[in-house]
Scaffold this active site. Structure first.
Site, PDB file in Angstrom:
ATOM      1  N   CYS A  40       0.798  -1.472   0.114  1.00  0.00           N
ATOM      2  CA  CYS A  40       0.062  -0.064   0.029  1.00  0.00           C
ATOM      3  C   CYS A  40       0.875   1.200   0.031  1.00  0.00           C
ATOM      4  O   CYS A  40       1.740   1.298   0.872  1.00  0.00           O
ATOM      5  CB  CYS A  40      -0.971  -0.171   1.059  1.00  0.00           C
ATOM      6  SG  CYS A  40      -1.709   1.446   1.342  1.00  0.00           S
ATOM      7  N   CYS A 100       0.712   3.266   3.221  1.00  0.00           N
ATOM      8  CA  CYS A 100       1.259   2.873   4.239  1.00  0.00           C
ATOM      9  C   CYS A 100       2.878   3.184   4.423  1.00  0.00           C
ATOM     10  O   CYS A 100       3.165   3.350   5.216  1.00  0.00           O
ATOM     11  CB  CYS A 100       0.907   1.238   4.274  1.00  0.00           C
ATOM     12  SG  CYS A 100      -0.778   0.987   5.007  1.00  0.00           S
ATOM     13  N   ASP A 139      -0.930  16.144  -2.421  1.00  0.00           N
ATOM     14  CA  ASP A 139      -1.032  15.108  -3.405  1.00  0.00           C
ATOM     15  C   ASP A 139       0.077  15.304  -4.216  1.00  0.00           C
ATOM     16  O   ASP A 139       0.532  16.527  -4.723  1.00  0.00           O
ATOM     17  CB  ASP A 139      -2.431  15.307  -3.988  1.00  0.00           C
ATOM     18  CG  ASP A 139      -2.735  14.405  -5.040  1.00  0.00           C
ATOM     19  OD1 ASP A 139      -3.832  13.659  -4.375  1.00  0.00           O
ATOM     20  OD2 ASP A 139      -2.084  14.026  -5.838  1.00  0.00           O
ATOM     21  N   HIS A 184      -9.606  14.005   0.171  1.00  0.00           N
ATOM     22  CA  HIS A 184      -9.008  15.049  -0.569  1.00  0.00           C
ATOM     23  C   HIS A 184      -9.256  16.184  -0.099  1.00  0.00           C
ATOM     24  O   HIS A 184     -10.580  16.600  -0.138  1.00  0.00           O
ATOM     25  CB  HIS A 184      -9.425  14.718  -1.905  1.00  0.00           C
ATOM     26  CG  HIS A 184      -8.985  13.683  -2.720  1.00  0.00           C
ATOM     27  ND1 HIS A 184      -7.734  13.547  -3.770  1.00  0.00           N
ATOM     28  CD2 HIS A 184      -9.614  12.304  -2.768  1.00  0.00           C
ATOM     29  CE1 HIS A 184      -7.808  12.381  -4.119  1.00  0.00           C
ATOM     30  NE2 HIS A 184      -8.644  11.750  -3.787  1.00  0.00           N
ATOM     31  N   HIS A 230      -6.472   3.008   0.566  1.00  0.00           N
ATOM     32  CA  HIS A 230      -6.309   3.198   1.799  1.00  0.00           C
ATOM     33  C   HIS A 230      -7.017   4.566   1.917  1.00  0.00           C
ATOM     34  O   HIS A 230      -6.752   5.644   1.222  1.00  0.00           O
ATOM     35  CB  HIS A 230      -4.710   3.532   2.333  1.00  0.00           C
ATOM     36  CG  HIS A 230      -4.113   3.767   3.630  1.00  0.00           C
ATOM     37  ND1 HIS A 230      -3.182   3.233   4.227  1.00  0.00           N
ATOM     38  CD2 HIS A 230      -4.478   5.016   4.351  1.00  0.00           C
ATOM     39  CE1 HIS A 230      -2.949   3.589   5.227  1.00  0.00           C
ATOM     40  NE2 HIS A 230      -3.922   4.915   5.564  1.00  0.00           N
ATOM     41  N   HIS A 260      -8.595   7.905   2.419  1.00  0.00           N
ATOM     42  CA  HIS A 260      -7.923   9.459   2.361  1.00  0.00           C
ATOM     43  C   HIS A 260      -9.178  10.438   1.923  1.00  0.00           C
ATOM     44  O   HIS A 260     -10.155  10.113   1.203  1.00  0.00           O
ATOM     45  CB  HIS A 260      -6.930   9.555   1.313  1.00  0.00           C
ATOM     46  CG  HIS A 260      -7.209   9.088   0.047  1.00  0.00           C
ATOM     47  ND1 HIS A 260      -7.244   7.469  -0.187  1.00  0.00           N
ATOM     48  CD2 HIS A 260      -7.577   9.364  -1.208  1.00  0.00           C
ATOM     49  CE1 HIS A 260      -7.567   7.338  -1.481  1.00  0.00           C
ATOM     50  NE2 HIS A 260      -7.554   8.515  -2.129  1.00  0.00           N
ATOM     51  N   HIS A 292      -4.174   1.236   8.451  1.00  0.00           N
ATOM     52  CA  HIS A 292      -4.671   0.896   7.064  1.00  0.00           C
ATOM     53  C   HIS A 292      -6.069   0.687   7.082  1.00  0.00           C
ATOM     54  O   HIS A 292      -6.435  -0.381   7.531  1.00  0.00           O
ATOM     55  CB  HIS A 292      -3.796  -0.446   6.494  1.00  0.00           C
ATOM     56  CG  HIS A 292      -4.283  -0.745   5.293  1.00  0.00           C
ATOM     57  ND1 HIS A 292      -3.585   0.103   3.904  1.00  0.00           N
ATOM     58  CD2 HIS A 292      -5.118  -1.503   4.794  1.00  0.00           C
ATOM     59  CE1 HIS A 292      -4.319  -0.397   2.966  1.00  0.00           C
ATOM     60  NE2 HIS A 292      -5.441  -1.397   3.384  1.00  0.00           N
ATOM     61  N   ASN A 339     -13.452   9.376  -2.172  1.00  0.00           N
ATOM     62  CA  ASN A 339     -13.891   8.291  -3.297  1.00  0.00           C
ATOM     63  C   ASN A 339     -13.850   6.950  -2.659  1.00  0.00           C
ATOM     64  O   ASN A 339     -13.016   6.727  -1.718  1.00  0.00           O
ATOM     65  CB  ASN A 339     -12.820   8.260  -4.323  1.00  0.00           C
ATOM     66  CG  ASN A 339     -12.529   9.572  -5.101  1.00  0.00           C
ATOM     67  OD1 ASN A 339     -13.727  10.262  -5.329  1.00  0.00           O
ATOM     68  ND2 ASN A 339     -11.646   9.841  -5.653  1.00  0.00           N
ATOM     69  N   GLY A 350     -13.906   5.627  -8.143  1.00  0.00           N
ATOM     70  CA  GLY A 350     -12.946   6.427  -8.563  1.00  0.00           C
ATOM     71  C   GLY A 350     -11.654   6.244  -7.315  1.00  0.00           C
ATOM     72  O   GLY A 350     -10.810   7.150  -7.568  1.00  0.00           O
TER      73      GLY A 350
HETATM   74  P1  5GP Z   1      -7.945   8.495  -5.248  1.00  0.00           P
HETATM   75  O1  5GP Z   1      -8.239   8.470  -6.666  1.00  0.00           O
HETATM   76  O2  5GP Z   1      -7.784   7.118  -4.589  1.00  0.00           O
HETATM   77  O3  5GP Z   1      -9.222   8.858  -4.516  1.00  0.00           O
HETATM   78  O4  5GP Z   1      -6.664   9.513  -5.049  1.00  0.00           O
HETATM   79  C1  5GP Z   1      -5.531   9.018  -4.833  1.00  0.00           C
HETATM   80  C2  5GP Z   1      -4.770  10.067  -4.831  1.00  0.00           C
HETATM   81  O5  5GP Z   1      -3.184   9.910  -4.342  1.00  0.00           O
HETATM   82  C3  5GP Z   1      -4.376  10.801  -6.276  1.00  0.00           C
HETATM   83  O6  5GP Z   1      -4.981  12.187  -6.143  1.00  0.00           O
HETATM   84  C4  5GP Z   1      -2.844  10.884  -6.538  1.00  0.00           C
HETATM   85  O7  5GP Z   1      -2.460  11.901  -7.068  1.00  0.00           O
HETATM   86  C5  5GP Z   1      -2.376  10.579  -5.100  1.00  0.00           C
HETATM   87  N1  5GP Z   1      -1.180   9.907  -5.062  1.00  0.00           N
HETATM   88  C6  5GP Z   1      -0.801   8.696  -5.528  1.00  0.00           C
HETATM   89  N2  5GP Z   1       0.138   7.991  -5.239  1.00  0.00           N
HETATM   90  C7  5GP Z   1       1.104   9.110  -4.427  1.00  0.00           C
HETATM   91  C8  5GP Z   1       2.257   9.259  -3.999  1.00  0.00           C
HETATM   92  O8  5GP Z   1       2.931   8.432  -3.789  1.00  0.00           O
HETATM   93  N3  5GP Z   1       2.289  10.326  -3.251  1.00  0.00           N
HETATM   94  C9  5GP Z   1       1.470  11.304  -3.140  1.00  0.00           C
HETATM   95  N4  5GP Z   1       1.829  12.387  -2.318  1.00  0.00           N
HETATM   96  N5  5GP Z   1       0.224  11.390  -3.650  1.00  0.00           N
HETATM   97  C10 5GP Z   1      -0.096  10.239  -4.347  1.00  0.00           C
HETATM   98 ZN    ZN Z   2      -2.314   1.178   3.580  1.00  0.00          ZN
END
Ligand code: 5GP
Ligand code: ZN
Length: 136
Positions: A15, A18, A41, A111, A107, A109, A57, A96, A102
């Site tokens: 992950c 994580c 992000d 936004h 894990h 989160h 997690h 999401n 989406g």
């Molecule tokens: P999701 O689509 O799962 O709601 O959003 C995942 C978010 O994680 C995306 O906005 C993507 O840009 C961000 N993200 C993915 N990998 C990384 C990473 O390694 N570092 C950071 N800082 N953000 C990440």
């Molecule tokens: Zn995780």
């Protein structure tokens, strides 16, 4: 910001978030406490785009349990605090839930997205996002 390493939380090897919590993948942290971390992000879609995550997690809202109530409440309060710190007058808080919602990183989160100067800029952003087929 000094990163507090905390080993007591259940983490998952493959992950990304994580690994960020454990300091194995670098991130620009903007907040941390014993339960949560927040960082920028990697691919911001707006002037301010911060991710708020639990250290533990949790896959997503689709798997939360009663025992997660305290952490979930804290995530909202931290979102508000970070919005204030960034002087956001208005913002989006997006979660999401699941791949068909989406969610790409499984894990939990939030936004925190904002930073448009005025309503005109916000509307321009919305139009561009939809024209390009982008959703959060
Ligand atoms: P999701 O689509 O799962 O709601 O959003 C995942 C978010 O994680 C995306 O906005 C993507 O840009 C961000 N993200 C993915 N990998 C990384 C990473 O390694 N570092 C950071 N800082 N953000 C990440
Ligand atoms: Zn995780």
């Amino acid at each position: 910001m000094l990163i507090i390493q905390c080993c007591k939380h259940k983490t998952v090897k493959n992950c990304i978030f994580c690994q960020i919590v454990k300091g194995k993948i670098p991130a620009n942290f903007v907040y941390q406490d014993k339960d949560l971390v927040a960082f920028q992000d990697i691919n911001p879609i707006a002037p301010v785009h911060i991710l708020i995550i639990p250290r533990k997690h949790i896959v997503g809202i689709q798997t939360i349990q009663d025992k997660d109530q305290r952490i979930l409440g804290k995530m909202l309060l931290v979102a508000k605090k970070l919005a204030e710190q960034n002087k956001l007058k208005g913002y989006k808080l997006v979660i999401n839930c699941g791949k068909l919602g989406g969610q790409r990183v499984l894990h939990l989160h939030f936004h925190l997205v904002g930073g448009w100067k005025d309503l005109k800029k916000y509307h321009q952003w919305i139009e561009e996002r939809f024209r390009e087929g982008g959703v959060l």
